[in-house]
Scaffold this motif. Structure first.
Motif, mmCIF file in Angstrom:
data_model
loop_
_atom_site.group_PDB
_atom_site.id
_atom_site.type_symbol
_atom_site.label_atom_id
_atom_site.label_comp_id
_atom_site.label_asym_id
_atom_site.label_seq_id
_atom_site.Cartn_x
_atom_site.Cartn_y
_atom_site.Cartn_z
ATOM 1 N N GLN A 140 -13.781 -5.811 -0.570
ATOM 2 C CA GLN A 140 -13.680 -6.010 0.884
ATOM 3 C C GLN A 140 -12.657 -7.108 1.201
ATOM 4 O OE1 GLN A 140 -17.811 -6.748 1.887
ATOM 5 N NE2 GLN A 140 -18.057 -4.677 2.682
ATOM 6 N N ALA A 141 -12.753 -8.215 0.447
ATOM 7 C CA ALA A 141 -11.832 -9.337 0.695
ATOM 8 C C ALA A 141 -10.388 -8.908 0.400
ATOM 9 C CB ALA A 141 -12.217 -10.536 -0.167
ATOM 10 N N ALA A 142 -10.205 -8.263 -0.735
ATOM 11 C CA ALA A 142 -8.850 -7.819 -1.098
ATOM 12 C C ALA A 142 -8.350 -6.763 -0.116
ATOM 13 C CB ALA A 142 -8.846 -7.270 -2.524
ATOM 14 N N GLY A 143 -9.263 -5.938 0.383
ATOM 15 C CA GLY A 143 -8.880 -4.924 1.371
ATOM 16 C C GLY A 143 -8.373 -5.566 2.653
ATOM 17 N N MET A 144 -9.032 -6.652 3.066
ATOM 18 C CA MET A 144 -8.583 -7.372 4.266
ATOM 19 C C MET A 144 -7.185 -7.959 4.029
ATOM 20 S SD MET A 144 -12.225 -9.242 5.024
ATOM 21 C CE MET A 144 -11.620 -10.542 6.065
ATOM 22 N N ILE A 145 -7.004 -8.535 2.840
ATOM 23 C CA ILE A 145 -5.697 -9.132 2.520
ATOM 24 C C ILE A 145 -4.620 -8.047 2.475
ATOM 25 C CG2 ILE A 145 -4.374 -10.422 0.777
ATOM 26 C CD1 ILE A 145 -7.073 -11.726 -0.077
ATOM 27 N N SER A 146 -4.926 -6.952 1.800
ATOM 28 C CA SER A 146 -3.955 -5.859 1.650
ATOM 29 C C SER A 146 -3.528 -5.308 3.007
ATOM 30 C CB SER A 146 -4.552 -4.720 0.813
ATOM 31 O OG SER A 146 -4.918 -5.175 -0.458
ATOM 32 N N ALA A 147 -4.518 -5.092 3.883
ATOM 33 C CA ALA A 147 -4.221 -4.521 5.203
ATOM 34 C C ALA A 147 -3.308 -5.441 6.002
ATOM 35 C CB ALA A 147 -5.514 -4.274 5.965
ATOM 36 N N ALA A 148 -3.504 -6.759 5.826
ATOM 37 C CA ALA A 148 -2.717 -7.720 6.611
ATOM 38 C C ALA A 148 -1.309 -7.922 6.058
ATOM 39 C CB ALA A 148 -3.456 -9.056 6.667
ATOM 40 N N ILE A 149 -1.180 -7.920 4.733
ATOM 41 C CA ILE A 149 0.127 -8.285 4.162
ATOM 42 C C ILE A 149 1.016 -7.076 3.876
ATOM 43 C CG2 ILE A 149 -0.787 -10.416 3.148
ATOM 44 C CD1 ILE A 149 -0.734 -9.050 0.413
ATOM 45 N N GLY A 150 0.435 -5.873 3.940
ATOM 46 C CA GLY A 150 1.240 -4.673 3.720
ATOM 47 C C GLY A 150 1.501 -4.359 2.261
ATOM 48 N N LEU A 151 0.720 -4.967 1.378
ATOM 49 C CA LEU A 151 0.810 -4.674 -0.056
ATOM 50 C C LEU A 151 -0.608 -4.503 -0.587
ATOM 51 C CD1 LEU A 151 3.325 -7.397 -1.378
ATOM 52 C CD2 LEU A 151 3.750 -4.947 -1.248
ATOM 53 N N ASN A 152 -0.794 -3.601 -1.538
ATOM 54 C CA ASN A 152 -2.108 -3.439 -2.152
ATOM 55 C C ASN A 152 -2.339 -4.613 -3.107
ATOM 56 O OD1 ASN A 152 -4.087 -2.734 -4.193
ATOM 57 N ND2 ASN A 152 -4.065 -0.688 -3.325
ATOM 58 N N TYR A 153 -3.300 -5.472 -2.772
ATOM 59 C CA TYR A 153 -3.505 -6.702 -3.531
ATOM 60 C C TYR A 153 -3.752 -6.424 -5.010
ATOM 61 C CZ TYR A 153 -5.182 -11.320 -4.838
ATOM 62 O OH TYR A 153 -5.327 -12.541 -5.453
ATOM 63 N N ALA A 154 -4.782 -5.607 -5.291
ATOM 64 C CA ALA A 154 -5.173 -5.377 -6.690
ATOM 65 C C ALA A 154 -4.051 -4.711 -7.472
ATOM 66 C CB ALA A 154 -6.442 -4.543 -6.752
ATOM 67 N N ALA A 155 -3.432 -3.700 -6.882
ATOM 68 C CA ALA A 155 -2.355 -2.991 -7.577
ATOM 69 C C ALA A 155 -1.155 -3.919 -7.794
ATOM 70 C CB ALA A 155 -1.936 -1.761 -6.790
ATOM 71 N N SER A 156 -0.849 -4.740 -6.803
ATOM 72 C CA SER A 156 0.285 -5.665 -6.924
ATOM 73 C C SER A 156 0.050 -6.684 -8.029
ATOM 74 C CB SER A 156 0.521 -6.405 -5.609
ATOM 75 O OG SER A 156 0.890 -5.512 -4.603
ATOM 76 N N CYS A 157 -1.235 -7.034 -8.222
ATOM 77 C CA CYS A 157 -1.547 -8.052 -9.227
ATOM 78 C C CYS A 157 -1.795 -7.430 -10.594
ATOM 79 C CB CYS A 157 -2.729 -8.896 -8.778
ATOM 80 S SG CYS A 157 -2.339 -9.867 -7.317
ATOM 81 N N GLY A 158 -1.452 -6.159 -10.729
ATOM 82 C CA GLY A 158 -1.485 -5.527 -12.044
ATOM 83 C C GLY A 158 -2.789 -4.894 -12.437
ATOM 84 N N ALA A 159 -3.751 -4.818 -11.486
ATOM 85 C CA ALA A 159 -5.024 -4.179 -11.815
ATOM 86 C C ALA A 159 -4.943 -2.708 -11.422
ATOM 87 C CB ALA A 159 -6.169 -4.859 -11.080
ATOM 88 N N SER A 160 -4.632 -1.858 -12.415
ATOM 89 C CA SER A 160 -4.550 -0.428 -12.098
ATOM 90 C C SER A 160 -5.952 0.150 -11.999
ATOM 91 C CB SER A 160 -3.777 0.311 -13.184
ATOM 92 O OG SER A 160 -4.593 0.498 -14.308
ATOM 93 N N CYS A 161 -6.062 1.332 -11.389
ATOM 94 C CA CYS A 161 -7.380 1.935 -11.215
ATOM 95 C C CYS A 161 -7.990 2.330 -12.556
ATOM 96 C CB CYS A 161 -7.304 3.151 -10.296
ATOM 97 S SG CYS A 161 -6.319 4.487 -10.978
ATOM 98 N N CYS A 162 -7.157 2.458 -13.592
ATOM 99 C CA CYS A 162 -7.663 2.929 -14.881
ATOM 100 C C CYS A 162 -7.727 1.813 -15.925
ATOM 101 C CB CYS A 162 -6.777 4.043 -15.441
ATOM 102 S SG CYS A 162 -6.427 5.322 -14.263
ATOM 103 N N GLY A 163 -7.278 0.648 -15.604
ATOM 104 C CA GLY A 163 -7.180 -0.350 -16.661
ATOM 105 C C GLY A 163 -7.944 -1.595 -16.432
#
Lengths: 133, 126
Positions: A110-133
């Motif tokens: 939820q927190a990362a989703g709020m950040i992602s929506a505001a900054i225009g970048l996917n937080y987790a994906a940008s920080c190298g956390a892929s959905c599979c890894g």
């Protein structure tokens, strides 16, 4: 008096951003979800039966690794592997930890989703956390 | 910012504060500026759409074994135009700077927490 440029007012300095990041980490660490996660992790770390069950499961996976990759393990071997897996997963400490981790994950998403929506970048994906890894 | 259900109020305030400061940081100001330029640059948009369409078409032709040298030359020409477009260059480089900054922030948050925040925040979709 020196004139202050607009950029000096509008741009957040590194120290201010780092302070905000520390406040965020502190606020997250104070949540019930994070405290439960830490407590259950601690309990799981001290549960020697759970650790032994995990080791037994991992040892079995390792011993069957090649057969499993080739899909050539026997029914008995698969059943034994599943029994060892269940021995671990049904421990109360493991279940508590998994539940606490799921709650904390929801909160962090939820927190990362709020950040992602505001900054225009996917937080987790940008920080190298892929959905599979 | 929309309020999230069952979200601890203190964490909401801290998250909002982090967002505002991230948005006001140099890397994100530059990224937002380049995003605005990119959105209003129809030529840059057109190039990306054309590149994307050509790549899709080439993939389709590859499965049929009907790719020609002219197809490859056309793709290379559009790729070269993309790589030379000032708006796209600025967008790509400022985005990378913003991502690098975000990684730095995440690393520090994770060090404070003792657990990787981004890993916890990832959505399991596979």
């Amino acid at each position: 008096m020196d004139e202050i440029g607009l950029n000096e007012i509008e741009v957040a300095s590194l120290s201010v951003v780092h302070a905000a990041e520390r406040d965020f980490a502190a606020a997250l660490a104070e949540t019930a979800q994070f405290k439960a996660f830490e407590q259950t992790y601690e309990a799981l770390s001290h549960d020697t039966t759970a650790q032994q069950a995990l080791s037994a499961y991992r040892d079995k996976v390792e011993s069957l690794n090649v057969l499993l990759q080739l899909n050539a393990a026997s029914e008995n071997e698969r059943a034994e592997l599943e029994r060892l897996r269940q021995d671990y997963l049904t421990r109360a400490t493991v279940q508590s930890y998994a539940a606490a981790q799921a709650d904390l994950t929801t909160l962090c998403q939820q927190a990362a989703g709020m950040i992602s929506a505001a900054i225009g970048l996917n937080y987790a994906a940008s920080c190298g956390a892929s959905c599979c890894g | 910012m929309p309020k999230t259900n069952n979200f601890p109020p203190e964490l909401y305030v801290a998250t909002d504060n982090l967002i505002q400061n991230l948005l006001a940081s140099e890397p994100f100001l530059a990224y937002q500026k380049s995003r605005v330029q990119y959105k209003s640059d129809s030529q840059a948009h057109g190039l990306i759409e054309r590149l994307s369409a050509l790549q899709a078409e080439l993939r389709r032709q590859q499965t049929n074994g009907s790719v020609t040298q002219a197809d490859i030359d056309e793709l290379r020409a559009v790729q070269a135009q993309v790589q030379a477009n000032a708006t796209l260059i600025a967008h790509a480089s400022t985005q990378q700077e913003a991502v690098n900054f975000l990684r730095e922030i995440n690393q520090e948050i994770s060090q404070l927490l003792g657990v990787d925040f981004a890993i916890l925040a990832k959505q399991s979709t596979c």
